[in-house]
Scaffold this active site. Structure first.
Site, PDB file in Angstrom:
ATOM      1  N   ASP A  95      10.333  40.407   4.211  1.00 23.72           N
ATOM      2  CA  ASP A  95       9.059  40.300   4.917  1.00 23.72           C
ATOM      3  C   ASP A  95       9.363  40.520   6.407  1.00 23.72           C
ATOM      4  OD1 ASP A  95       6.442  39.451   5.695  1.00 23.72           O
ATOM      5  OD2 ASP A  95       6.379  38.085   3.989  1.00 23.72           O
ATOM      6  N   ASP A 193       4.018  41.997   7.859  1.00 23.74           N
ATOM      7  CA  ASP A 193       3.003  40.999   8.166  1.00 23.74           C
ATOM      8  C   ASP A 193       1.979  41.533   9.175  1.00 23.74           C
ATOM      9  OD1 ASP A 193       2.408  38.126   7.721  1.00 23.74           O
ATOM     10  OD2 ASP A 193       2.724  37.937   9.878  1.00 23.74           O
ATOM     11  N   GLU A 244       0.569  44.436   5.113  1.00 24.71           N
ATOM     12  CA  GLU A 244      -0.515  43.462   4.984  1.00 24.71           C
ATOM     13  C   GLU A 244      -1.539  43.820   6.047  1.00 24.71           C
ATOM     14  OE1 GLU A 244      -1.826  38.835   5.509  1.00 24.71           O
ATOM     15  OE2 GLU A 244      -0.417  39.778   6.874  1.00 24.71           O
ATOM     16  N   HIS A 305       0.295  33.984  -1.230  1.00 26.91           N
ATOM     17  CA  HIS A 305       0.558  32.635  -0.701  1.00 26.91           C
ATOM     18  C   HIS A 305      -0.466  32.187   0.335  1.00 26.91           C
ATOM     19  CE1 HIS A 305       1.998  35.443   2.207  1.00 26.91           C
ATOM     20  NE2 HIS A 305       2.161  34.485   3.091  1.00 26.91           N
ATOM     21  N   ASP A 306      -1.496  32.986   0.576  1.00 24.99           N
ATOM     22  CA  ASP A 306      -2.505  32.638   1.586  1.00 24.99           C
ATOM     23  C   ASP A 306      -3.866  32.324   0.972  1.00 24.99           C
ATOM     24  OD1 ASP A 306      -0.805  33.052   3.788  1.00 24.99           O
ATOM     25  OD2 ASP A 306      -1.244  35.198   3.820  1.00 24.99           O
TER      26      ASP A 306
END
Ligand code: NOJ
Length: 513
Positions: A95, A193, A244, A305-306
């Site tokens: 990431d 990200d 993302e 995970h969000d």
């Protein structure tokens, strides 16, 4: 190009498997479970950030981009993981967090000490009297500015995550070194990200509208130039970049997927799509028209995970609050599991790549009722303890039905408490059981390559039923409460029994014919 139809499994490392008993998942814990992932049938893993970090946002505040946190086992454990994953044919994505670092990053420490060139790598500005330089809000709540002495620094997220100044070429050069460092170590790609946030409007003007979507703080054209440079670095080594990106339209998203930019970007539309056939159909069509038609691929996802876990989003029977990605209210878990199984089969049949979030393969629900004192997400604190945030989808996985920490750790410690009901979703229990949600995932992943070529919708005569063909395979999904009789070939897999040739309510079935 393996990634065009790959299924990648997202590992939220601190909650996947703990090898040393400290209650936090780690790389050796993950390494011992690689065979599990091979058995499930995924092509690779995406690891959430595992760099040294003080943990203001559980790793999305990076103190050193070229190292691995000792809590996860450090670089030696990372190298072991990479070697073992590659030996099993699994790809490994890290990431990359380029919008911001940690306040403990040496550059920011130098900036705090007053070093001017170091401050130029971040966004420091004088305030307006005692007020911040502009009215921008942090994504986690509160002002996006924090004062240090005479100046303020911008943080789009937590104050522990100062934003880089991407208009300073030193920042770009630094991240190219970071990419090379990990590529040289053997990493197969990066999930990147908040790509859309790297550049802000150069003048940082006030945002006059609702704070929810401040277009001055993101999606600026300069970002595409950076992505072109990164793509060259990746292509030279046959590596993959997946972004993302939260932008207002699918058309905007497609711009990041131009042939010389990112190979992949998550298609988040289905994360906010309710359990409704026409909404699913419209969302899929939008993706096909605006992304697939350009030659790019769609990267489907139902969870990460969000956001709230799929079971709890689709099982919500009455809503009391929360944002669309994390709606709160009363959940019918049985219904949610049924719908999540059906949705998974639908998504796995679509053209493109799919990302699964750990626990999804076990039909794990969101932990909605964590005790307030256990919550750790900065969203919880910065919203004045009103918005629960993301802890409920990050609770350490239950591997076994009983035992301390349900097999997550050799000890009873877990960094977030697991509820008593977690054991009923134990993964190892499900791997041994035909018909379990886990087995359905394994079977679906095995059969998925049968779906080949473009998607052709089939008329179903019912608004609550979607059906499409790809090659010799057909996927039928019934969203409503009535079974749907099908005469399109032989059923090969179903998320609920196909009885007398009819696909059951709230289920999907695959046919060959
Ligand atoms: C997106 C990540 O997915 C999220 O977990 C994180 O808090 C923010 N970016 C900030 O890095």
């Amino acid at each position: 190009m393996w990634w065009r139809d790959a299924v990648v499994y997202q590992v939220y490392l601190r909650s996947f498997a703990d090898s040393d008993g400290d209650g936090v998942g780690d790389l050796d814990g993950l390494r011992t479970r690689l065979d599990y992932l091979v058995e499930l049938g995924v092509d690779g893993i995406w690891l959430n950030p595992c760099y040294p970090s003080p943990g203001a946002d559980h790793g999305y505040d990076v103190a050193d981009y070229m190292d691995v946190d000792t809590r996860y086992g450090g670089l030696p454990a990372f190298d072991r993981l990479l070697a073992d994953a590659h030996a099993r044919g699994l790809k490994v994505f890290m990431d990359l967090v380029p919008n911001h670092c940690s306040v403990e990053h040496p550059w920011f420490q130098a900036a705090l000490a007053g070093d001017r060139p170091a401050r130029e790598r971040f966004i420091f500005r004088p305030g307006r009297g005692d007020e911040p330089p502009n009215n921008w809000r942090s994504v986690f709540g509160g002002s996006a500015w924090t004062r240090v002495g005479d100046e303020w620094y911008l943080h789009s997220f937590d104050p522990g995550q100062p934003d880089f100044n991407w208009r300073n070429p030193e920042v770009g050069a630094y991240f190219e070194d970071v990419l090379r460092f990990w590529f040289d170590r053997g990493v197969d790609g990066f999930r990147i990200d908040v790509v859309h946030m790297l550049f802000k409007h150069a003048d940082l003007p006030d945002w006059p509208h609702h704070p929810e979507y401040n277009i001055l703080a993101q999606n600026q054209p300069e970002v595409h130039e950076v992505l072109r440079r990164w793509r060259k670095l990746a292509d030279a080594r046959e590596r993959t970049l997946v972004g993302e990106i939260w932008v207002p339209t699918v058309g905007d998203l497609a711009l990041y997927l131009r042939p010389d930019e990112l190979q992949q970007a998550f298609y988040f539309d289905l994360l906010v799509c309710p359990w409704d056939a026409s909404r699913f159909r419209a969302s899929i069509d939008r993706g096909l028209e605006e992304i697939v038609s350009t030659g790019a691929v769609i990267t489907w996802t139902l969870a990460n995970h969000d956001v709230h876990r799929t079971v709890s989003r689709f099982g919500l029977v009455s809503r009391t609050g929360g944002p669309d990605t994390r709606p709160r209210g009363v959940v019918d878990v049985e219904l949610g599991v049924r719908r999540a199984r059906a949705a998974m089969m639908l998504v796995l049949a679509l053209p493109g790549s799919v990302y699964l979030y750990q626990g999804e393969e076990a039909g794990l629900p969101e932990v909605m009722d964590l005790p307030d004192e256990a919550r750790q997400d900065p969203t919880w604190f910065r919203s004045g303890r009103t918005e629960h945030g993301r802890d409920g989808c990050r609770v350490p996985l239950p591997w076994t039905p009983t035992g301390p920490s349900f097999g997550f750790s050799p000890s009873a410690r877990t960094w977030l408490p697991q509820p008593d009901w977690f054991g009923a979703f134990a993964i190892e229990d499900q791997t041994a059981r035909p018909g379990s949600t886990w087995s359905l995932h394994r079977d679906a992943l095995g059969m998925r390559p049968g779906f080949d070529g473009p998607l052709e919708w089939l008329p179903t005569g019912r608004q609550d039923v979607l059906a499409f063909r790809r090659g010799e395979m057909i996927c039928v999904t019934v969203f409503g409460d009535e079974p749907y009789p099908v005469e399109w070939g032989t059923p090969v897999l179903a998320s609920a029994d196909v009885r007398a040739g009819a696909v059951a309510p709230a289920s999907s079935a695959w046919f060959r014919g």
